[in-house]
Design a protein around this motif. Structure first.
Motif, mmCIF file in Angstrom:
data_model
loop_
_atom_site.group_PDB
_atom_site.id
_atom_site.type_symbol
_atom_site.label_atom_id
_atom_site.label_comp_id
_atom_site.label_asym_id
_atom_site.label_seq_id
_atom_site.Cartn_x
_atom_site.Cartn_y
_atom_site.Cartn_z
ATOM 1 N N THR A 1 1.994 12.762 -8.794
ATOM 2 C CA THR A 1 1.563 14.387 -8.454
ATOM 3 C C THR A 1 2.705 15.195 -8.352
ATOM 4 O O THR A 1 2.490 16.282 -8.868
ATOM 5 C CB THR A 1 0.757 14.356 -7.074
ATOM 6 N N ASN A 18 3.171 14.671 1.877
ATOM 7 C CA ASN A 18 2.681 13.168 1.784
ATOM 8 C C ASN A 18 3.979 12.198 1.490
ATOM 9 O O ASN A 18 4.236 11.210 1.931
ATOM 10 C CB ASN A 18 1.623 13.113 0.929
ATOM 11 N N PHE A 72 2.263 2.045 -3.444
ATOM 12 C CA PHE A 72 1.063 2.477 -4.135
ATOM 13 C C PHE A 72 0.837 4.122 -4.088
ATOM 14 O O PHE A 72 0.941 4.986 -4.872
ATOM 15 C CB PHE A 72 -0.282 1.819 -3.830
ATOM 16 N N MET A 73 1.033 4.290 -2.655
ATOM 17 C CA MET A 73 0.720 5.647 -2.432
ATOM 18 C C MET A 73 2.097 6.586 -2.757
ATOM 19 O O MET A 73 2.059 7.566 -3.261
ATOM 20 C CB MET A 73 0.733 5.776 -0.702
ATOM 21 N N LEU A 77 1.704 7.107 -6.674
ATOM 22 C CA LEU A 77 0.532 8.237 -6.770
ATOM 23 C C LEU A 77 1.251 9.483 -6.475
ATOM 24 O O LEU A 77 0.939 10.416 -7.027
ATOM 25 C CB LEU A 77 -0.555 8.052 -5.865
ATOM 26 N N THR A 78 2.059 9.686 -5.365
ATOM 27 C CA THR A 78 2.670 10.920 -4.779
ATOM 28 C C THR A 78 3.585 11.453 -5.925
ATOM 29 O O THR A 78 3.784 12.533 -6.200
ATOM 30 C CB THR A 78 3.412 10.755 -3.591
ATOM 31 N N PHE A 118 0.878 -1.253 -0.123
ATOM 32 C CA PHE A 118 0.044 -0.113 0.139
ATOM 33 C C PHE A 118 0.857 1.178 -0.119
ATOM 34 O O PHE A 118 0.498 2.206 -0.815
ATOM 35 C CB PHE A 118 -0.689 -0.167 1.252
ATOM 36 N N LEU A 119 1.892 1.052 0.890
ATOM 37 C CA LEU A 119 2.777 2.394 0.687
ATOM 38 C C LEU A 119 3.519 2.572 -0.491
ATOM 39 O O LEU A 119 3.686 3.686 -0.976
ATOM 40 C CB LEU A 119 3.819 2.223 2.095
ATOM 41 N N VAL A 140 5.212 9.179 3.721
ATOM 42 C CA VAL A 140 5.002 7.818 3.191
ATOM 43 C C VAL A 140 6.467 7.160 3.071
ATOM 44 O O VAL A 140 6.584 6.111 3.573
ATOM 45 C CB VAL A 140 4.504 8.010 1.522
#
Length: 77
Positions: free
Chosen positions: A35, A52, A27-28, A31-32, A24-25, A56
Motif C-alpha cells: 500500500t 497501520n 503478512f500485514m 500488505l502495508t 500474521f504480523l 504493526v
C-alpha cells in the motif's frame, strides 16, 4: 513461584500461537508495504497505511521480543 516464573511458564505454553501471530504480523507488514509503495501520498488511505505500519511494527517488536526471550529461556534449561 514468582510472578515472573508463572508469566514465562504461560508464555512457554503459547509459543506456537506466538509464532502464528508473528507470521500474521509479517503478512500485514507485506500488505502495508504494498500500500505504501503503490499508494498515492496525501490520501486518507495512505495516512491509514502509515498508522497501520507503526502499529504493526510496534506490536511485532513486542511479540518478537517475548517469543525470542521465551525460546532463549527454554534453551538455557
Amino acid at each position: 513461584m514468582s510472578w515472573k516464573e508463572s508469566f514465562w511458564s504461560l508464555v512457554r505454553d503459547y509459543q506456537t500461537q506466538l509464532g502464528m501471530l508473528w507470521m500474521f504480523l509479517v503478512f500485514m507488514l507485506v500488505l502495508t508495504s504494498v500500500t505504501l509503495l503503490f499508494g498515492e501520498r496525501g490520501t486518507e488511505s495512505y495516512t491509514l497505511a502509515v498508522v497501520n505500519l507503526v502499529i504493526v511494527l510496534g506490536f511485532g517488536l513486542i511479540v518478537s521480543t517475548i517469543f525470542w526471550m521465551s525460546v532463549r529461556r527454554d534453551i538455557s534449561r
